[in-house]
Scaffold this active site. Structure first.
Site, PDB file in Angstrom:
ATOM      1  N   GLU A  95      35.203  33.615  39.018  1.00  0.00           N
ATOM      2  CA  GLU A  95      34.612  32.446  39.675  1.00  0.00           C
ATOM      3  C   GLU A  95      34.239  32.699  41.123  1.00  0.00           C
ATOM      4  O   GLU A  95      34.893  33.475  41.827  1.00  0.00           O
ATOM      5  CB  GLU A  95      35.598  31.264  39.599  1.00  0.00           C
ATOM      6  CG  GLU A  95      35.795  30.797  38.172  1.00  0.00           C
ATOM      7  CD  GLU A  95      36.756  29.619  38.021  1.00  0.00           C
ATOM      8  OE1 GLU A  95      36.685  28.953  36.983  1.00  0.00           O
ATOM      9  OE2 GLU A  95      37.585  29.365  38.922  1.00  0.00           O
ATOM     10  N   CYS A 108      32.325  31.898  48.715  1.00  0.00           N
ATOM     11  CA  CYS A 108      33.686  32.401  48.533  1.00  0.00           C
ATOM     12  C   CYS A 108      33.663  33.229  47.257  1.00  0.00           C
ATOM     13  O   CYS A 108      33.409  32.695  46.169  1.00  0.00           O
ATOM     14  CB  CYS A 108      34.649  31.220  48.403  1.00  0.00           C
ATOM     15  SG  CYS A 108      36.315  31.727  47.962  1.00  0.00           S
ATOM     16  N   CYS A 115      44.579  38.590  38.961  1.00  0.00           N
ATOM     17  CA  CYS A 115      45.209  39.136  40.170  1.00  0.00           C
ATOM     18  C   CYS A 115      46.582  39.676  39.797  1.00  0.00           C
ATOM     19  O   CYS A 115      47.233  39.163  38.896  1.00  0.00           O
ATOM     20  CB  CYS A 115      45.356  38.028  41.215  1.00  0.00           C
ATOM     21  SG  CYS A 115      45.925  38.647  42.820  1.00  0.00           S
ATOM     22  N   CYS A 119      51.318  35.287  43.525  1.00  0.00           N
ATOM     23  CA  CYS A 119      51.757  34.332  44.541  1.00  0.00           C
ATOM     24  C   CYS A 119      52.028  33.002  43.834  1.00  0.00           C
ATOM     25  O   CYS A 119      51.245  32.571  42.994  1.00  0.00           O
ATOM     26  CB  CYS A 119      50.693  34.146  45.617  1.00  0.00           C
ATOM     27  SG  CYS A 119      50.348  35.668  46.529  1.00  0.00           S
ATOM     28  N   CYS A 122      49.333  29.840  43.781  1.00  0.00           N
ATOM     29  CA  CYS A 122      47.916  30.077  43.519  1.00  0.00           C
ATOM     30  C   CYS A 122      47.678  30.207  42.015  1.00  0.00           C
ATOM     31  O   CYS A 122      48.376  30.963  41.339  1.00  0.00           O
ATOM     32  CB  CYS A 122      47.497  31.365  44.231  1.00  0.00           C
ATOM     33  SG  CYS A 122      45.837  31.905  43.840  1.00  0.00           S
ATOM     34  N   GLU A 167      43.026  40.379  44.935  1.00  0.00           N
ATOM     35  CA  GLU A 167      43.391  40.884  46.269  1.00  0.00           C
ATOM     36  C   GLU A 167      42.372  41.954  46.655  1.00  0.00           C
ATOM     37  O   GLU A 167      42.367  43.053  46.084  1.00  0.00           O
ATOM     38  CB  GLU A 167      44.813  41.467  46.221  1.00  0.00           C
ATOM     39  CG  GLU A 167      45.209  42.337  47.399  1.00  0.00           C
ATOM     40  CD  GLU A 167      44.996  41.689  48.758  1.00  0.00           C
ATOM     41  OE1 GLU A 167      44.208  42.240  49.557  1.00  0.00           O
ATOM     42  OE2 GLU A 167      45.608  40.636  49.030  1.00  0.00           O
ATOM     43  N   SER A 221      46.730  36.100  54.809  1.00  0.00           N
ATOM     44  CA  SER A 221      47.387  34.934  54.198  1.00  0.00           C
ATOM     45  C   SER A 221      48.880  35.040  54.492  1.00  0.00           C
ATOM     46  O   SER A 221      49.595  35.774  53.822  1.00  0.00           O
ATOM     47  CB  SER A 221      47.158  34.944  52.684  1.00  0.00           C
ATOM     48  OG  SER A 221      45.795  34.772  52.415  1.00  0.00           O
ATOM     49  N   LEU A 222      49.323  34.315  55.503  1.00  0.00           N
ATOM     50  CA  LEU A 222      50.728  34.431  55.923  1.00  0.00           C
ATOM     51  C   LEU A 222      51.587  33.425  55.147  1.00  0.00           C
ATOM     52  O   LEU A 222      52.515  33.801  54.453  1.00  0.00           O
ATOM     53  CB  LEU A 222      50.808  34.192  57.433  1.00  0.00           C
ATOM     54  CG  LEU A 222      52.154  34.450  58.105  1.00  0.00           C
ATOM     55  CD1 LEU A 222      52.541  35.913  58.028  1.00  0.00           C
ATOM     56  CD2 LEU A 222      52.116  33.990  59.563  1.00  0.00           C
ATOM     57  N   ASN A 298      46.515  22.553  47.723  1.00  0.00           N
ATOM     58  CA  ASN A 298      45.882  21.914  46.568  1.00  0.00           C
ATOM     59  C   ASN A 298      46.788  22.109  45.365  1.00  0.00           C
ATOM     60  O   ASN A 298      46.924  23.223  44.876  1.00  0.00           O
ATOM     61  CB  ASN A 298      44.523  22.562  46.297  1.00  0.00           C
ATOM     62  CG  ASN A 298      43.647  22.455  47.516  1.00  0.00           C
ATOM     63  OD1 ASN A 298      43.328  21.370  47.968  1.00  0.00           O
ATOM     64  ND2 ASN A 298      43.306  23.599  48.090  1.00  0.00           N
ATOM     65  N   CYS A 341      40.900  26.098  47.561  1.00  0.00           N
ATOM     66  CA  CYS A 341      41.770  27.248  47.767  1.00  0.00           C
ATOM     67  C   CYS A 341      42.931  27.265  46.782  1.00  0.00           C
ATOM     68  O   CYS A 341      43.651  26.276  46.654  1.00  0.00           O
ATOM     69  CB  CYS A 341      42.358  27.119  49.168  1.00  0.00           C
ATOM     70  SG  CYS A 341      42.034  28.549  50.125  1.00  0.00           S
TER      71      CYS A 341
END
Length: 348
Positions: A95, A108, A115, A119, A122, A167, A221-222, A298, A341
């Site tokens: 996507e 984006c 992935c 995480c 996500c 990533e 991305s912290l 989100n 996101c």
């Protein structure tokens, strides 16, 4: 009987194309014509190269493949965001999102199918990584989103963020090569300063970006500014702790002087207290970061997180500003179509 595996024509350099045409007894300029069709005109197929004779196109199709991305489905959000699901030549889905604002139109894009980082917040992290996207597939994503932008908004893309699925630094060569094509005058001629690559934090590859003297911006991305919390939501922190990332970012900056941004999603009762803000400020001060993007969370179906109240978000932002942190609250776009996101998951 051996089956002839066709080479992807887009993986040939101009010199290799010239050699091919010379062997076929064709004029050298044909190579440049084909090369321009591929990159400058973003042809979707060999058939589309209309200033080549039918015979020549037939030759090419016998010798080469042209595995372009195709648009599979498109969703339009109330806020103008457009999400596109692309289909790869081997049947995978990936996507990309078009985000229009008053002054810019941003694509984006994804760099992997699925992935490998898992995480916890996500949606893409809950699907396995099937494979890396090739540089020409990433180029296709950008080209197709750009065409969409011109068609719907009458404007070309102004910015690209590698913040979609996957990533980027674990698909290092293809991501860099796609950016090289996107920024080349023989491609889309876009300024690398308008491109941001976002990473969950692969210290070794951040240093590699420095060594390669890249020209694009970097976002980390912290999402949690101490190792214990970051480890809970981002397993990659086990091998890439905050100190190693701070060191890598400083090295990257020393080598490139490129802009660095921190991304920080606020989760209710997890990383939204004043103590969390203090830890974030501490990390921010150790790196020549330009900006901290505070991102609205989100919610996704299978994660245990929720979004803090508006008051909490405001208090967090005010505290950062009071401490002279250049922070920006990024409101989510495209939530109604799962394009925001952390929501990209190829829902059927």
């Amino acid at each position: 009987m051996s089956t002839h595996v066709k080479r992807n024509i887009r993986h040939l350099t101009l010199a290799e194309l010239e050699e091919y045409f010379a062997e076929k007894g064709e004029k050298k300029f044909r190579a440049k014509q084909v090369y321009d069709w591929i990159w400058l005109k973003q042809a979707p197929s060999l058939e589309a190269m209309t200033n080549l004779s039918k015979e020549l196109r037939h030759y090419l199709s016998q010798d080469f493949s042209f595995p372009a991305l195709a648009v599979d489905a498109t969703q339009y959000s109330e806020d103008g965001t457009i999400k596109t699901r692309f289909r790869t030549h081997d049947g995978h889905f990936v996507e990309g999102v078009l985000i229009p604002t008053e002054h810019r139109v941003t694509a984006c894009v994804s760099s992997q199918i699925g992935c490998s980082l898992s995480c916890k917040f996500c949606a893409t992290g809950y699907i396995d990584r099937k494979r890396n996207l090739t540089y020409d597939e990433i180029y296709d994503e950008v080209a197709l989103i750009n065409q969409q932008s011109e068609r719907v908004y009458g404007k070309k893309l102004t910015n690209i963020v590698f913040m979609g699925m996957g990533e980027p630094l674990l698909n290092y060569k293809n991501v860099l090569k796609s950016i090289e094509r996107i920024t080349s005058p023989e491609g889309m001629g876009m300024s690398p300063r308008r491109i941001t690559v976002s990473t969950a934090g692969v210290a070794k590859m951040i240093r590699q970006l420095g060594d390669d003297k890249v020209k694009f911006k970097l976002a980390l991305s912290l999402h949690a500014a101490n190792d214990n919390k970051r480890h809970q939501i981002m397993p990659i922190n086990d091998t890439n702790d905050i100190k190693s990332l701070v060191d890598a970012l400083n090295y990257f900056y020393k080598q490139t002087k490129n802009e660095i941004t921190f991304e920080y999603i606020l989760f209710n009762e997890f990383n939204d207290s004043q103590k969390d803000a203090d830890e974030l400020i501490k990390v921010y001060r150790q790196v020549p970061a330009d900006l901290v993007n505070i991102i609205e969370y989100n919610p996704i179906d299978f994660a245990r997180f929720s979004k803090p109240t508006e008051e909490k978000v405001e208090a967090f932002m005010n505290y950062l500003e009071k401490n002279r942190v250049n922070a920006h609250l990024r409101r989510s776009r495209g939530k109604d179509i799962d394009a925001a996101c952390g929501q990209l998951a190829n829902k059927e």
